[in-house]
Design an enzyme around this catalytic site. Structure first.
Site, PDB file in Angstrom:
ATOM      1  N   GLU A   5       0.847  -1.198   0.000  1.00 17.33           N
ATOM      2  CA  GLU A   5       0.000   0.000   0.000  1.00 17.33           C
ATOM      3  C   GLU A   5       0.891   1.259   0.000  1.00 17.33           C
ATOM      4  O   GLU A   5       1.964   1.260   0.621  1.00 17.33           O
ATOM      5  CB  GLU A   5      -0.840  -0.050   1.290  1.00 17.33           C
TER       6      GLU A   5
ATOM      7  N   LYS B 297      -9.373   2.223  -2.044  1.00 21.86           N
ATOM      8  CA  LYS B 297      -9.643   1.572  -0.751  1.00 21.86           C
ATOM      9  C   LYS B 297     -11.011   1.980  -0.200  1.00 21.86           C
ATOM     10  O   LYS B 297     -11.292   3.162  -0.019  1.00 21.86           O
ATOM     11  CB  LYS B 297      -8.530   1.972   0.212  1.00 21.86           C
TER      12      LYS B 297
ATOM     13  N   CYS C 245      -5.127  -3.174   2.319  1.00 22.31           N
ATOM     14  CA  CYS C 245      -4.908  -3.268   3.758  1.00 22.31           C
ATOM     15  C   CYS C 245      -6.192  -3.479   4.574  1.00 22.31           C
ATOM     16  O   CYS C 245      -6.775  -4.537   4.514  1.00 22.31           O
ATOM     17  CB  CYS C 245      -4.105  -2.050   4.237  1.00 22.31           C
TER      18      CYS C 245
HETATM   19  C1  ACM Z   1      -4.090  -0.029   7.062  1.00 12.84           C
HETATM   20  O1  ACM Z   1      -5.175  -0.119   6.512  1.00 12.84           O
HETATM   21  N1  ACM Z   1      -3.078   0.576   6.463  1.00 12.84           N
HETATM   22  C2  ACM Z   1      -3.834  -0.614   8.374  1.00 12.84           C
END
Ligand code: ACM
Length: 263
Positions: A40, A111, A144
């Site tokens: 990420e 995301k 993530c």
């Molecule tokens: C995250 O979503 N970077 C923990």
């Protein structure tokens, strides 16, 4: 198919340095990968002190040194790459990932589930849960903290994803142990590429993991070591959802009781 994940420590706010680190890593790869998954926010690092700092290091998809670099390397290496990056569109920021390949950018994912102070920096994803067809197979992406929501894995699986590329900057100690279970219940491959290192009070937990359709752990990374983890996988195995001669992970589902995850 040859899959590699790269576990490294991006430097905060230094896109050129991160490109140069990745260039060295790509050049050191002995086995020719067909898909490479990076963490990420691999372009910029993670812990921006505020939105202005995040804005400073953001890039538009069509004007991104980072994506141009990945695409150039994907063409040279004749492979696909997935990487997290800090995306700007207009004056909005997204914590995004790109799938790029020999023919150029294939797709973007933003995301959906923002973690902690990310809520001060980024907009929640607004592109849904797309899957992308490549000559390797059908690929989905999560980023993530999306891991916490089983619906995301399920929705991608129901859309036919054979592999979910999962760039991560994990700080909690849970995800790596549940990823193989998500592989098992959805009968697909997952490549979680996690970063290492620390930024401010955050320590990233490494231990990147690749798991397969039977819940098998195919490879794991170390806690705090920069490394390239390469494996051979067979994406055709992710098309088989049969568990016993009389049980199928998809067709046995009781969608009449609990719905179909928006698919
Ligand atoms: C995250 O979503 N970077 C923990």
């Amino acid at each position: 198919m040859k899959l590699s994940i790269i576990q490294f420590s991006p430097e905060l706010g230094n896109i050129d340095h991160n490109i140069s680190t990745l260039e060295t890593l790509f050049s050191s790869m002995k086995e020719k990968p067909e898909l490479v998954v990076l963490p990420e926010l691999a372009s910029t690092g993670y812990k921006f002190k505020d939105r202005n700092e995040a804005l400073l290091y953001s890039e538009e998809v069509n004007n991104s040194r980072f994506i141009e670099f990945l695409t150039t390397r994907a063409k040279q290496m004749n492979c696909y790459m997935v990487a997290g990056f800090n995306e700007r569109e207009g004056n909005k920021l997204y914590n995004s990932s790109v799938l790029t390949g020999p023919g150029g950018v294939v797709g973007i994912y933003r995301k959906l589930h923002l973690f902690w102070d990310e809520k001060d920096l980024f907009e929640p994803g607004n592109l849904g849960l797309p899957t992308f067809d490549t000559e390797l197979g059908r690929i989905g992406m999560l980023i993530c903290f999306d891991w916490m929501f089983p619906e995301t894995w399920r929705a991608l699986a129901l859309k036919g994803a054979q592999l979910i590329a999962h760039p991560a900057n994990l700080v909690l100690p849970y995800c790596q142990s549940v990823v193989p279970a998500y592989s098992l219940v959805n009968r697909l491959y997952i490549a979680t590429a996690n970063r290492i290192g620390t930024e401010d009070e955050l320590t990233f937990t490494g231990q990147s993991v690749i798991s397969g359709p039977k819940g098998e752990i195919i490879a794991t990374g170390k806690t705090d070591t920069q490394e390239i983890i390469s494996v051979d996988i067979d994406l055709a195995k992710a098309l088989d959802k049969q568990i016993t001669p009389r049980n199928n992970a998809f067709s046995d589902r009781r969608v009449d009781v609990y719905g179909n995850y928006g698919v």
